[in-house]
Design a protein around this motif. Structure first.
Motif, PDB file in Angstrom:
ATOM      1  N   LEU A 191       0.826  -1.209   0.000  1.00 35.27           N
ATOM      2  CA  LEU A 191       0.000   0.000   0.000  1.00 35.27           C
ATOM      3  C   LEU A 191       0.857   1.254   0.000  1.00 35.27           C
ATOM      4  CD1 LEU A 191      -2.860  -0.935   2.529  1.00 35.27           C
ATOM      5  CD2 LEU A 191      -2.996  -0.796   0.027  1.00 35.27           C
ATOM      6  N   ALA A 192       1.940   1.232   0.783  1.00 39.21           N
ATOM      7  CA  ALA A 192       2.818   2.399   0.841  1.00 39.21           C
ATOM      8  C   ALA A 192       3.420   2.696  -0.526  1.00 39.21           C
ATOM      9  CB  ALA A 192       3.915   2.176   1.876  1.00 39.21           C
ATOM     10  N   GLU A 193       3.852   1.672  -1.226  1.00 38.81           N
ATOM     11  CA  GLU A 193       4.447   1.859  -2.557  1.00 38.81           C
ATOM     12  C   GLU A 193       3.412   2.406  -3.540  1.00 38.81           C
ATOM     13  OE1 GLU A 193       6.829  -0.760  -5.962  1.00 38.81           O
ATOM     14  OE2 GLU A 193       6.219  -1.668  -4.046  1.00 38.81           O
ATOM     15  N   ARG A 194       2.176   1.948  -3.397  1.00 36.93           N
ATOM     16  CA  ARG A 194       1.128   2.355  -4.334  1.00 36.93           C
ATOM     17  C   ARG A 194       0.708   3.803  -4.152  1.00 36.93           C
ATOM     18  NH1 ARG A 194      -4.756  -0.700  -5.053  1.00 36.93           N
ATOM     19  NH2 ARG A 194      -5.613   0.748  -6.613  1.00 36.93           N
ATOM     20  N   TYR A 195       0.671   4.288  -2.896  1.00 37.78           N
ATOM     21  CA  TYR A 195       0.091   5.603  -2.619  1.00 37.78           C
ATOM     22  C   TYR A 195       1.116   6.654  -2.181  1.00 37.78           C
ATOM     23  CZ  TYR A 195      -4.351   3.157  -2.913  1.00 37.78           C
ATOM     24  OH  TYR A 195      -5.421   2.414  -3.361  1.00 37.78           O
ATOM     25  N   ARG A 196       2.412   6.303  -2.168  1.00 34.98           N
ATOM     26  CA  ARG A 196       3.417   7.261  -1.713  1.00 34.98           C
ATOM     27  C   ARG A 196       3.638   8.382  -2.730  1.00 34.98           C
ATOM     28  NH1 ARG A 196       7.468   3.870  -0.983  1.00 34.98           N
ATOM     29  NH2 ARG A 196       7.003   3.496   1.228  1.00 34.98           N
ATOM     30  N   ASP A 197       3.766   8.036  -3.996  1.00 43.15           N
ATOM     31  CA  ASP A 197       4.024   9.046  -5.028  1.00 43.15           C
ATOM     32  C   ASP A 197       2.817   9.962  -5.179  1.00 43.15           C
ATOM     33  OD1 ASP A 197       6.487   7.922  -5.472  1.00 43.15           O
ATOM     34  OD2 ASP A 197       5.848   6.765  -7.231  1.00 43.15           O
ATOM     35  N   GLY A 198       3.093  11.265  -5.194  1.00 37.05           N
ATOM     36  CA  GLY A 198       2.028  12.253  -5.347  1.00 37.05           C
ATOM     37  C   GLY A 198       1.231  12.521  -4.089  1.00 37.05           C
ATOM     38  N   PHE A 199       1.729  12.035  -2.930  1.00 34.22           N
ATOM     39  CA  PHE A 199       1.051  12.265  -1.654  1.00 34.22           C
ATOM     40  C   PHE A 199       0.967  13.768  -1.375  1.00 34.22           C
ATOM     41  CE2 PHE A 199       1.272  13.000   2.929  1.00 34.22           C
ATOM     42  CZ  PHE A 199       0.265  12.183   3.405  1.00 34.22           C
ATOM     43  N   PRO A 200      -0.174  14.314  -0.906  1.00 33.53           N
ATOM     44  CA  PRO A 200      -1.371  13.593  -0.462  1.00 33.53           C
ATOM     45  C   PRO A 200      -2.446  13.431  -1.549  1.00 33.53           C
ATOM     46  CG  PRO A 200      -1.528  15.864   0.226  1.00 33.53           C
ATOM     47  CD  PRO A 200      -0.196  15.732  -0.477  1.00 33.53           C
ATOM     48  N   GLY A 201      -2.216  14.009  -2.751  1.00 32.41           N
ATOM     49  CA  GLY A 201      -3.208  13.865  -3.800  1.00 32.41           C
ATOM     50  C   GLY A 201      -3.460  12.420  -4.182  1.00 32.41           C
ATOM     51  N   SER A 202      -2.479  11.564  -3.927  1.00 29.89           N
ATOM     52  CA  SER A 202      -2.597  10.142  -4.270  1.00 29.89           C
ATOM     53  C   SER A 202      -3.628   9.407  -3.408  1.00 29.89           C
ATOM     54  CB  SER A 202      -1.241   9.460  -4.092  1.00 29.89           C
ATOM     55  OG  SER A 202      -0.797   9.598  -2.737  1.00 29.89           O
ATOM     56  N   LEU A 203      -4.140  10.065  -2.379  1.00 29.77           N
ATOM     57  CA  LEU A 203      -5.050   9.396  -1.451  1.00 29.77           C
ATOM     58  C   LEU A 203      -6.481   9.293  -1.973  1.00 29.77           C
ATOM     59  CD1 LEU A 203      -3.876  10.810   2.017  1.00 29.77           C
ATOM     60  CD2 LEU A 203      -3.211   8.685   0.864  1.00 29.77           C
ATOM     61  N   ASN A 204      -6.770   9.899  -3.125  1.00 29.64           N
ATOM     62  CA  ASN A 204      -8.107   9.746  -3.693  1.00 29.64           C
ATOM     63  C   ASN A 204      -8.395   8.263  -3.933  1.00 29.64           C
ATOM     64  OD1 ASN A 204      -9.571  12.232  -4.034  1.00 29.64           O
ATOM     65  ND2 ASN A 204      -7.949  12.890  -5.431  1.00 29.64           N
ATOM     66  N   GLY A 205      -9.424   7.759  -3.274  1.00 28.93           N
ATOM     67  CA  GLY A 205      -9.797   6.353  -3.416  1.00 28.93           C
ATOM     68  C   GLY A 205      -8.951   5.390  -2.626  1.00 28.93           C
ATOM     69  N   ALA A 206      -7.961   5.873  -1.887  1.00 28.96           N
ATOM     70  CA  ALA A 206      -7.084   4.987  -1.122  1.00 28.96           C
ATOM     71  C   ALA A 206      -7.828   4.422   0.086  1.00 28.96           C
ATOM     72  CB  ALA A 206      -5.845   5.750  -0.651  1.00 28.96           C
ATOM     73  N   PRO A 207      -7.595   3.143   0.430  1.00 31.43           N
ATOM     74  CA  PRO A 207      -8.236   2.574   1.630  1.00 31.43           C
ATOM     75  C   PRO A 207      -7.638   3.200   2.884  1.00 31.43           C
ATOM     76  CG  PRO A 207      -6.620   1.039   0.741  1.00 31.43           C
ATOM     77  CD  PRO A 207      -6.712   2.169  -0.240  1.00 31.43           C
TER      78      PRO A 207
END
Length: 305
Positions: A180-196
């Motif tokens: 999960l960290a690898e998937r949502y780390r790039d572009g944080f915090p905008g990457s959190l859209n739809g993140a569990p």
């Protein structure tokens, strides 16, 4: 001095019968004759002028008056046990610290705070109880607890005479298992859209600040779980159900114990930690040790994050 006229031996017999659900089982527990228990229960009911127990099937259950009496008896005999423990510990040169820990407080934070008691020259025996914030405050006001450790202060105008002592605060960080960290780390915090995302429930002091932070950054995660108990939230996070926030002060512990990796820093989101006491000034030596050392350690570093 006026006395109540209440026979506490009779009250103790009532307490045991109510806990055991019957006279026979209470008599077996106490090693007394059934007739002895029954007669002394009758004397207690005669003294208070009310029926305290009533049959329900094969059991005896407290009446409405009995339930009230049982609540007081619980407090009386709990305090009696604590008195015996305290006297024994005095002879053994030990100090007892009875601590209430809010279920929303990170348990690693509680451990770090209580670790300060080990610096005292006398051995401290800890008795820790976890419960909801309001229940702990009630126990504190009745002097069942020496201190409450929590993540919120007592609101102004509260009916209970208890006092908040700010221990410190920590910036927050977002963590998750490696995938999960690898998937949502790039572009944080905008990457959190739809993140569990795993969040505390809305009665938690931190939840409102998290929601506000998400709105400010215009992100809408998928909230897959809400938890009143912080330890349960972290357990689900450790098993990969979702991303979770934790204090920056605990980063190394989170990575080691939960096998989690950092997703992103959230320095504007901060969690505060308090000691709540029944008196305006802390007098218990063990609590004073916590207050004296905490700012030099855990929170002194976290406050600069």
């Amino acid at each position: 001095m006026k006395t109540t006229g209440l026979n506490f031996r009779h009250l103790y017999f009532f307490w045991v019968v109510a806990k055991e659900g019957g006279v026979t089982r209470a008599a077996e527990r106490l090693g007394l004759a059934v007739q002895t228990i029954s007669s002394q229960l009758a004397l207690l009911e005669q003294a208070v002028g009310k029926s305290l127990l009533a049959p329900q099937g094969r059991r005896l259950v407290p009446t409405e008056a009995g339930r009230m009496a049982l609540g007081y008896a619980d407090q009386i005999f709990l305090l009696g046990e604590q008195l015996q423990d305290a006297l024994i510990e005095t002879d053994a040169e030990k100090m007892r610290l009875t601590v209430g820990i809010s279920d929303s407080l990170p348990k690693l934070i509680a451990y770090r705070l209580l670790e300060a008691t080990r610096t005292l020259p006398v051995q401290v025996k800890l008795a820790c109880y976890e419960h909801e914030f309001e229940s702990l405050l009630a126990d504190l006001a009745m002097h069942k607890l020496d201190v409450v450790l929590t993540d919120r202060s007592v609101r102004a105008g509260a009916s209970l005479r208890v006092f908040s002592h700010l221990l410190g605060e920590s910036a927050m960080k977002l963590f998750g298992v490696a995938a999960l960290a690898e998937r949502y780390r790039d572009g944080f915090p905008g990457s959190l859209n739809g993140a569990p995302l795993l969040l505390p429930t809305r009665n938690n002091a931190l939840r409102g600040r998290i929601d506000e932070w998400l709105v400010q950054h215009g992100v809408r995660p998928d909230v897959v779980g809400e938890f009143e108990d912080n330890a349960m939230l972290n357990t689900f996070g450790r098993n990969g159900l979702g991303l979770f926030f934790a204090p920056a002060a605990l980063e190394s512990d989170i990575k080691e114990q939960f096998n989690a990796e950092l997703v992103g820093d959230v320095p504007e989101l901060r969690e505060q930690f308090y000691a709540i006491s029944a008196e305006r000034k802390i007098k218990h030596p063990a609590v004073e040790a916590i207050l004296a050392t905490v700012h030099k350690g855990l929170f002194a570093v976290a406050s600069r994050d």
